[in-house]
Each structure stands twice: as structure tokens, then as C-alpha cells.
Design a protein around this motif. Structure first.
Motif, PDB file in Angstrom:
ATOM      1  N   ARG A 137       0.765  -1.030  -0.024  1.00 27.46           N
ATOM      2  CA  ARG A 137       0.053   0.121   0.184  1.00 27.46           C
ATOM      3  C   ARG A 137       0.984   1.055   0.183  1.00 27.46           C
ATOM      4  O   ARG A 137       0.410   2.255  -0.417  1.00 27.46           O
ATOM      5  N   ILE A 138       2.318   1.482   0.167  1.00 26.80           N
ATOM      6  CA  ILE A 138       3.135   2.252   0.555  1.00 26.80           C
ATOM      7  C   ILE A 138       3.636   2.370  -1.122  1.00 26.80           C
ATOM      8  O   ILE A 138       3.488   4.173  -1.379  1.00 26.80           O
ATOM      9  N   GLY A 158       3.726  -7.470   2.486  1.00 27.40           N
ATOM     10  CA  GLY A 158       3.701  -6.496   2.556  1.00 27.40           C
ATOM     11  C   GLY A 158       5.089  -5.296   2.367  1.00 27.40           C
ATOM     12  O   GLY A 158       6.063  -6.191   2.428  1.00 27.40           O
ATOM     13  N   HIS A 159       5.327  -3.838   2.362  1.00 29.78           N
ATOM     14  CA  HIS A 159       5.862  -3.490   2.156  1.00 29.78           C
ATOM     15  C   HIS A 159       6.736  -3.380   3.382  1.00 29.78           C
ATOM     16  O   HIS A 159       8.536  -3.254   2.741  1.00 29.78           O
ATOM     17  N   VAL A 160       7.091  -3.469   4.303  1.00 30.12           N
ATOM     18  CA  VAL A 160       8.221  -3.430   5.292  1.00 30.12           C
ATOM     19  C   VAL A 160       8.236  -5.297   5.533  1.00 30.12           C
ATOM     20  O   VAL A 160       9.449  -5.325   5.938  1.00 30.12           O
ATOM     21  N   ARG A 177       8.933 -14.409   6.522  1.00 31.96           N
ATOM     22  CA  ARG A 177       8.849 -14.840   5.020  1.00 31.96           C
ATOM     23  C   ARG A 177       9.880 -13.916   4.216  1.00 31.96           C
ATOM     24  O   ARG A 177      10.786 -14.493   3.348  1.00 31.96           O
ATOM     25  N   ALA A 178      10.575 -12.900   4.616  1.00 35.40           N
ATOM     26  CA  ALA A 178      11.637 -12.307   3.504  1.00 35.40           C
ATOM     27  C   ALA A 178      12.456 -12.978   3.788  1.00 35.40           C
ATOM     28  O   ALA A 178      12.955 -13.247   2.654  1.00 35.40           O
ATOM     29  N   ARG A 179      13.482 -14.201   4.600  1.00 38.18           N
ATOM     30  CA  ARG A 179      14.605 -14.756   4.627  1.00 38.18           C
ATOM     31  C   ARG A 179      14.235 -15.512   3.615  1.00 38.18           C
ATOM     32  O   ARG A 179      15.649 -15.281   1.987  1.00 38.18           O
ATOM     33  N   ALA A 180      13.252 -16.267   2.985  1.00 35.10           N
ATOM     34  CA  ALA A 180      13.053 -16.991   1.788  1.00 35.10           C
ATOM     35  C   ALA A 180      12.636 -16.384   0.341  1.00 35.10           C
ATOM     36  O   ALA A 180      12.904 -16.390  -0.128  1.00 35.10           O
ATOM     37  N   ALA A 181      11.908 -15.692   1.125  1.00 38.15           N
ATOM     38  CA  ALA A 181      11.068 -14.367  -0.455  1.00 38.15           C
ATOM     39  C   ALA A 181      11.833 -13.769  -0.938  1.00 38.15           C
ATOM     40  O   ALA A 181      12.198 -13.460  -2.586  1.00 38.15           O
TER      41      ALA A 181
END
Length: 334
Positions: free
Chosen positions: A286-287, A305-307, A314-318
Motif C-alpha cells: 500500500r505504500i 507488504g512493504h515492510v 517469510r522475508a528470508r526465503a522470499a
């Protein structure tokens, strides 16, 4: 500002309002760990510094947004993209923009690229790979056009600002209301920018505090919420000229998306970079809506999401691992 938003969103539900207020109080009273000491600076340009996270390999300069502190890329010891990369064949260097004062009122976004970012890059002994997050990605594109770079990565970087669509109306209204005060101050306080973020998703802004009220303060989830919320609510103000350029020339006039933004006297042509490029685009952001995001080279779409794409579960894998794979596969710059 938050209380006005809360009254509007919970007008028909006193129970929700009470829960959100309880969550807000719990957040305010939650204990905070001591902040991590900053990493050593290897170059300076004005108030900006380039901080070294160690590691091997080619220099990879991370360009954060001017909005909110750069520590989202190094949130804590257990959730730090930069420290993780430094153990995987990457040498991350982080741009720290420093804290502007009213004396910096004439520094617009363009000036930040020309007089702060480009001199930091020139201090390195070889062309770096640039990785820009959010508005930092917009600025990294400009720097890659104006200086020699070995590669470019953008993460949720706005470029075609017309892609904000109907969201431009409240953004413009916010700036119209705040413009005169900010001009007098010579700065755009973080509170002005934060209220704009709240308006992009007011329901979520209230709901997250309702949810926090139900958490155990000693839990890992509660500690993570406090750390991230402190980051989201913190940060230095923008110089007035940077706010004016962002709102008037980017959001309203869309100079980057129209090919009319100029760095060092030349237009910033993102399509003619001629270097390896990778863009992460969030389809649920949305940002920086997907329609506004830079799409250069290899484009990877994430439903995050933005953050969350930087610090979420899931940030590490994605994102982290694909970014590390791409960076380490690039030929060494000369």
C-alpha cells in the motif's frame, strides 16, 4: 493525529476503540533493549556516512529511504538483512543519511543524490552494486545513471508515481495543509509523513494496536512489534526542499515516471542503464503500489507488504536468499 484517525475508524465500535487504546498504552510502556551501536563509517559526505558491515566480495551499497531510519535493514541481531548477507559472500555497505537541520532546508532529493550519495560512491575503489529500498531505490536508479555501477537492485521502489492513482488525492491534501508550516520550519517533521502513511491504510493502523493489546509483553512477537513500530514512528525530518520535491515533483508531476527528472544536468533514463538489474515488486504493497514500482531487468513479484518483505517471517526465503543468490552470481566489477 492518531487519535483523530482512531475516532474516525471506531466511531461505531467503542469496544474496538478501547482495545486499540489499551494496545497503544501497552506499546508506550513496553521495555526497549539498548540500540545496537552503529557500524564503522568508511566514507563521509556532508552529514551522510557509508557504514561497513564487513564480509567478502564486491561492495554492495544499500541506499535506504530518506523517510524512517535506515535500521530497518539491520533491525536487530536476529533480523538483519545486512548482517545475514555479510556472512554469505556479500560485503554490505549502508548509507546513513544523518539528521538534517533547518540549515539543510534547500537540500531536495536531487541534492541528496548529487551531493551526498554520489560522493560516497566515489570514495570506493571500484564500482559498487547498488541496492535501493523504497525511495532509496528511486535514488539508487538516479545514482546508477549518473555514476558507474556494477549492478542495480530495487526493492519496492516508486518510479511511476502516477501509479498511486486515487491515493494521490489525500497525499496532495496532506501537503497542501502542511506546506506553510514546513516551509517556516525548514523541515518536514516525521509526524507529517507518518500521518500520510496512516491514511493509506487506516483500518490496519488501528487493528494492529487492537491485536497488540492481546499479546503477552514478554513474548517474542510483542518484542518484534515494539522494535518495528519504534522504527516506523522514528526517523529524522526531511529538509523542506526534499519534501517539496517529493510531493510536488514526484507524486503530483511524476517527473521520474515521465523521464523529466534530471541528475547532474541529464535526464534519468531508467530504461537505458545497460547494467544487470533486479527489481522486487510487492503485489500487496500500500505504500508503494505495484503499479508505481520500478520494474528493471529481472522482475520478481512478491505477495508481501512493504515492510514485511524486508523483516517479515517469510522475508528470508522470499527476498533475502534470492537477493544473495543474484548478488553473488554477478561478475566481479572492474
Amino acid at each position: 493525529m492518531f487519535l483523530a484517525l482512531l475516532r474516525s475508524e471506531t466511531a461505531a465500535s467503542p469496544e474496538r476503540r478501547a482495545a486499540a487504546l489499551a494496545g497503544l498504552r501497552a506499546y508506550q510502556d513496553a521495555p526497549r533493549p539498548a540500540p545496537q551501536p552503529p557500524m564503522p563509517a568508511i566514507a563521509r559526505a556532508g552529514r551522510a556516512t557509508l557504514r561497513d558491515y564487513g564480509g567478502d566480495g564486491a561492495p554492495v551499497v544499500f541506499v535506504p529511504s530518506l523517510i524512517n531510519p535506515p535500521v530497518v535493514l539491520d533491525l536487530d541481531a536476529e533480523n538483519s538483512l545486512l548482517r545475514w548477507l555479510s556472512r554469505r559472500g556479500v560485503r554490505p555497505l549502508l548509507v546513513d543519511w544523518g539528521t538534517p537541520t533547518p540549515d539543510d532546508r534547500a537540500q531536495d532529493v536531487t541534492t541528496h543524490v548529487e551531493q551526498l550519495l554520489l560522493p560516497l560512491l566515489a570514495a570506493l575503489d571500484r564500482p559498487p552494486i547498488l541496492v535501493g529500498y523504497c525511495l532509496g531505490g528511486t535514488m539508487a536508479i538516479a545514482a546508477a545513471v549518473a555514476a558507474k555501477a556494477a549492478g542495480l537492485v530495487t526493492i519496492a521502489a516508486p518510479w511511476r508515481f502516477a501509479g498511486y492513482g486515487d491515493a494521490l488525492d489525500p497525499i496532495s491534501a496532506l501537503w497542501d495543509e502542511a506546506h506553510a508550516t514546513c516551509e517556516q520550519l525548514g523541515l518536514v517533521p516525521m509526524e507529517v509523513l507518518q500521518s500520510g502513511f496512516w491514511q493509506l491504510d487506516p483500518k490496519r493502523t488501528v487493528a494492529k494496536f487492537e491485536r497488540f493489546a492481546r499479546l503477552e509483553l514478554a513474548s517474542a512477537e510483542a518484542r518484534a512489534f515494539v522494535t518495528l513500530e519504534d522504527w516506523a514512528n522514528g526517523g529524522a525530518p526531511l529538509p523542506f526542499a526534499a519534501g517539496r520535491e517529493l510531493f510536488d515533483d514526484f507524486f503530483v508531476a511524476d517527473l521520474p515516471g515521465n523521464g523529466r527528472w534530471r541528475i547532474a544536468g541529464a535526464p534519468v533514463d531508467a530504461e537505458a542503464l545497460g547494467i544487470p538489474a533486479l527489481s522486487f515488486v510487492s503485489t500487496t504493497d500500500r505504500i508503494v503500489p505495484a503499479a508505481s514500482a520500478a520494474r528493471l531487468g529481472d522482475v520478481r513479484e512478491l505477495a508481501m507488504g512493504h515492510v514485511g518483505m524486508i523483516v517479515g517471517g517469510r522475508a528470508r526465503a522470499a527476498l533475502w536468499q534470492p537477493l544473495a543468490d543474484w548478488l553473488t552470481a554477478l561478475p566481479a566489477p572492474r
